[in-house]
Design an enzyme around this catalytic site. Structure first.
Site, PDB file in Angstrom:
ATOM      1  CB  CYS A  95      -0.926   0.011   1.215  1.00 14.40           C
ATOM      2  SG  CYS A  95      -2.102  -1.358   1.224  1.00 14.40           S
ATOM      3  CG  HIS A 365      -6.456   1.374  -0.315  1.00 15.33           C
ATOM      4  ND1 HIS A 365      -5.293   1.936  -0.806  1.00 15.33           N
ATOM      5  CD2 HIS A 365      -6.054   0.425   0.595  1.00 15.33           C
ATOM      6  CE1 HIS A 365      -4.254   1.362  -0.235  1.00 15.33           C
ATOM      7  NE2 HIS A 365      -4.688   0.437   0.610  1.00 15.33           N
ATOM      8  CB  CYS A 395      -1.355   0.455   7.990  1.00 14.68           C
ATOM      9  SG  CYS A 395      -2.962   0.179   7.201  1.00 14.68           S
ATOM     10  N   GLY A 397       0.741  -3.831   4.334  1.00 15.50           N
ATOM     11  CA  GLY A 397       0.661  -5.263   4.543  1.00 15.50           C
ATOM     12  C   GLY A 397       1.981  -5.874   4.978  1.00 15.50           C
TER      13      GLY A 397
END
Length: 409
Positions: A95, A365, A395, A397
């Site tokens: 991300c 997202h 945040c 993964g």
């Protein structure tokens, strides 16, 4: 001899509208085409800049395979009509891929290795699903308890964050409703006008009974996700999408609280920024939008990956030499309402400064593109609001947090 670092400036920051996946408006649009459009649109903002001066293009993508594989950065650079001298590299930090692309591009300029860089991100979750086409976990992940979180679905990590940081279902749903409210208000007031580059969708259909092909074109200029009719009552009717949290003995402690309504939407989209040195600013008489002020990335336990920003934010503030109070606009990617609220409460972030135009719960997202997309939002939002600094943080993964800071100039 130690070479002094120079500043890197953003002179253009744009994004495509964000489409829902897998059945939204971009379901048949390739991610490399979205990227090409974002790059061309960014360069169109600085017509005085000679494309021959571009040194490289760095593109973030979380699952670089299929339609977004084959080093999508280089492919898109060529398809965008850039000179063949412009190279390209695709980077993956899940991300945070898009903000990492910005960081790499800025650092190339800051160290004097480049003068003009394009930083971008693209992702089609319609064409390349979460996890990719054929995920394959290393068996060693399941041999130790501390590594099992690597294989957890993101929703399970959000449930654990909600449990550990005591974020209630009601609070998560209220946060989600507010995300939609802000996104709808920003859309209606033109809050995204400076950053969105309208995209023409071209769809072709075979004409039955003939060899002809019909073509349909439509211009889209708004995000597909925000809903004006979202309400607490509607969200309360949704069932938890993931397993209920458990206590240390393995007993279920409730029914779970993370739902499709208080989680980020799966999405398709792209964003692009043009960064230059001060010498290039003067050479082409360009007007900077922002100065790159710093970046930090830190790791956290994979099973509570959502808390990543709470360690990345203090680190980037220290690196940039500023205080949290100095940051007037914060794009905290809303992977889940649970982790967003945990970070906001843990760090004491001002809710009014966090996602003033809504976040990923409403807007979507598109994974590796989000960092570039939210950078465009942060830069233009900072300039409109008069804030001196803006931040993009998320945040990541497998347990990471990333944060980048821009200064208005």
């Amino acid at each position: 001899m130690t070479k002094q670092l120079q500043d890197a400036y953003v002179v253009a920051a744009v994004r495509t509208p964000i489409g829902k996946a897998p059945r939204g408006m971009f379901r048949n649009t390739r991610p490399d085409d979205l990227l090409v459009h974002a790059v061309r649109s960014a360069l169109a903002k600085v017509p005085a800049l000679d494309p021959a001066t571009i040194d490289d293009m760095i593109v973030g993508c979380s699952f670089p395979e299929g339609e977004q594989g084959l080093n999508v950065a280089r492919i898109a650079a060529l398809l965008a009509g850039l000179p063949s001298t412009v190279a390209g590299a695709t980077v993956n930090r899940f991300c945070a891929s898009g903000i990492t692309a910005v960081q790499i591009a800025a650092d190339r300029i800051r160290t004097g290795e480049a003068e003009v860089m394009i930083a971008a991100g693209t992702e089609s979750m319609s064409m390349v699903p979460m996890g990719g086409a054929r995920p394959s976990f290393n068996p060693a992940i399941f041999a130790a308890d501390e590594n099992v979180g690597i294989a957890w679905g993101m929703g399970l990590t959000a449930e654990k964050v909600a449990q550990q940081w005591k974020v209630s279902r009601d609070d998560q749903d209220a946060f989600a409703v507010e995300s939609h409210r802000r996104a709808v208000a920003a859309t209606q007031s033109g809050g995204f006008a400076d950053e969105i580059a309208p995209f023409e969708i071209v769809e072709r259909f075979p004409r039955l009974g003939s060899a002809e092909v019909d073509e349909r074109r439509r211009l889209v200029a708004a995000d597909e996700g925000p809903r004006a009719d979202t309400s607490l009552e509607a969200l309360a009717r949704l069932k938890p999408a993931f397993a209920a949290p458990k206590d240390p003995a393995g007993r279920a402690t409730g029914f779970g609280s993370v739902t499709a309504g208080n989680s980020s939407q799966t999405s398709d989209g792209a964003g692009a920024l043009v960064l230059v040195s001060e010498a290039v600013l003067k050479r082409f008489n360009l007007v900077p939008l922002a100065r790159w002020a710093g970046f930090a990335v830190r790791g956290v336990p994979p099973d509570v990956m959502g808390i990543g920003p709470k360690v990345a934010i203090p680190a980037v503030l220290e690196r940039a030499g500023i205080a949290l109070a100095d940051v007037g606009w914060i794009e905290l990617n809303e992977a889940f309402a649970a982790q967003s609220l945990a970070v906001i409460r843990d760090l004491g972030l001002d809710p009014a400064k966090v996602n003033p135009n809504g976040g990923a719960i409403a807007l979507g997202h598109p994974l590796g593109a989000t960092g570039a997309i939210r950078s465009a939002t942060a830069i233009h939002g900072m300039r409109r609001s008069g804030a001196r600094y803006s931040m993009v943080t998320m945040c990541v993964g497998t347990g990471m947090g990333a944060a980048g800071v821009f200064e208005r100039v």
